[in-house]
Design an enzyme around this catalytic site. Structure first.
Site, short mmCIF file in Angstrom:
data_model
loop_
_atom_site.label_atom_id
_atom_site.label_comp_id
_atom_site.label_asym_id
_atom_site.label_seq_id
_atom_site.Cartn_x
_atom_site.Cartn_y
_atom_site.Cartn_z
N CYS A 243 2.80 -0.13 -8.93
CA CYS A 243 1.56 0.24 -9.62
C CYS A 243 1.80 0.08 -11.11
CB CYS A 243 1.22 1.69 -9.29
SG CYS A 243 -0.14 2.35 -10.27
N HIS B 212 -3.73 -4.29 -7.38
CA HIS B 212 -4.90 -4.52 -6.53
C HIS B 212 -5.49 -5.93 -6.73
CE1 HIS B 212 -4.91 -0.17 -5.90
NE2 HIS B 212 -5.88 -0.32 -5.00
N CYS C 272 -2.54 -5.37 -12.49
CA CYS C 272 -2.86 -4.30 -11.55
C CYS C 272 -2.58 -4.88 -10.17
CB CYS C 272 -4.32 -3.88 -11.66
SG CYS C 272 -4.83 -2.72 -10.36
N ASP D 67 2.18 3.28 -4.67
CA ASP D 67 1.00 2.91 -5.46
C ASP D 67 -0.06 3.99 -5.21
OD1 ASP D 67 -0.82 1.32 -7.03
OD2 ASP D 67 -1.72 0.54 -5.19
N SER D 68 -1.18 3.87 -5.94
CA SER D 68 -2.29 4.81 -5.72
C SER D 68 -3.02 4.51 -4.41
CB SER D 68 -3.26 4.71 -6.88
OG SER D 68 -3.76 3.38 -6.98
N GLU E 73 -10.82 -1.54 -3.60
CA GLU E 73 -10.40 -0.54 -2.61
C GLU E 73 -11.56 -0.23 -1.66
OE1 GLU E 73 -7.13 2.36 -1.59
OE2 GLU E 73 -7.07 0.97 -3.25
N1 DGL Z 1 -2.72 -0.72 -8.33
C1 DGL Z 1 -2.53 0.16 -9.44
C2 DGL Z 1 -2.11 -0.57 -10.68
O1 DGL Z 1 -1.39 -1.54 -10.56
C3 DGL Z 1 -3.48 1.30 -9.57
C4 DGL Z 1 -4.89 1.05 -9.88
C5 DGL Z 1 -5.73 2.31 -9.82
O2 DGL Z 1 -5.41 3.21 -9.03
O3 DGL Z 1 -6.68 2.38 -10.59
O4 DGL Z 1 -2.43 -0.19 -11.78
#
Ligand code: DGL
Length: 288
Positions: free
Chosen positions: A78, A196, A194, A15-16, A162
């Site tokens: 992600c 997150h 997402c 993931d990011s 984050e």
């Molecule tokens: N958690 C990621 C997603 O599911 C990335 C979100 C991001 O880096 O903006 O899209």
């Protein structure tokens, strides 16, 4: 770790940032015998406003790094990267000797949402990149063309999450703003598009209302991973009581990732190794 047979290799997850830990958490719970290596591309976080071309390049670089670590399966934890790069990743990973499968987060969540809705109105909260890709609209229409999808891009939500604890009034106000159109539309099911967003799930449930079913992709994705391991004879040979290892890589400063990750994973993280993935496609290490 001495790697012998494909069954003994780890599963790669990326993931990011910390969002994919919500997926890793499900994988660790549902597949305790497996080994995992998690890569957080924190140096290039956030992914949510990036172009599809960029996300494809980043994903291929990360895939190469994880292949170097002998992964037997790649999980894209992600949505933004899944929406932009899943077919490209699948094509490249199938060129390897082992033929590494790639599982993304969009489809499991979409299928689960279609099964869960009773009034046929599903909401989606996701990054701009994911909403603009149309990946959820396509996946939901494929599962049931009669389900209406109300999509809400949430551009700054990942960065706010984050930013970490303590969650303050700004987080509450932001989450409330993004929930408002979904309440108005009368959706009975909301997909967290997402990885997150499950980190603010209690807040989301309160603002969407107790009657709304919230779908996070982690649990259905972990089930899909279990099926792939079974059907491809790749499940770990550890006994039922044996627990696998998990380790972490990140492209940015390891310390903030370790500190925040420990809170979000709700398990110890241990060491985090910093890696530079930007040379992985050009440094003469062909995909294995
Ligand atoms: N958690 C990621 C997603 O599911 C990335 C979100 C991001 O880096 O903006 O899209």
């Amino acid at each position: 770790m001495a790697v012998s047979t494909p069954r003994d290799r780890p599963i790669g997850v990326f993931d990011s940032g910390v969002g994919g830990l919500t997926v890793l958490h499900e994988l660790l719970v549902q597949l305790p015998q497996e080994d995992f290596v998690y890569l957080a591309d924190t140096a290039r976080f956030p992914y949510g406003e990036r172009s599809a071309d960029e996300l494809q390049r980043f994903s291929l670089e990360i895939a190469e790094e994880l292949l170097r670590r002998q992964v037997k399966l790649l999980v894209v934890a992600c949505n933004s990267a899944t929406a932009a790069a899943l077919p490209v990743l699948q094509e490249r990973m199938m060129q390897t000797t082992l033929g590494v499968d790639v599982i993304g987060v969009v489809r499991p969540g979409a299928v689960h949402a279609v099964a869960a809705t009773r009034n046929g109105r599903v909401g989606l909260m996701a990054t701009t990149a994911t909403v603009d890709s149309g990946a959820y609209a396509e996946a939901i229409a494929a599962a049931d063309p009669h389900v209406d999808l109300v999509q809400v891009p949430c551009p700054d939500l990942t960065e706010i999450i984050e930013g970490g604890f303590p969650f303050d009034q700004r987080v509450v106000d932001t989450v409330r703003r993004y929930c408002a159109p979904l309440r108005e539309a009368g959706v009975d099911t909301v997909v967290l598009g997402c990885t997150h967003y499950p980190l603010v799930r209690p807040m989301l449930q309160r603002m969407l209302g107790p009657g709304v079913t919230i779908i996070a992709s982690g649990a259905p994705l972990a089930r899909q991973v279990a099926h792939v391991l079974g059907s491809r004879s790749l499940a770990s040979t550890r006994s039922d009581t044996g627990e696998g290892d998990y380790s972490f890589l990140c492209t940015g400063d390891p310390e903030p990732f370790r500190a925040m990750g420990t809170r979000f994973l709700q398990m110890p993280l241990g060491g985090v190794t910093q890696v530079d993935v930007t040379q992985s496609l050009t440094n003469g290490s062909p995909l294995r």
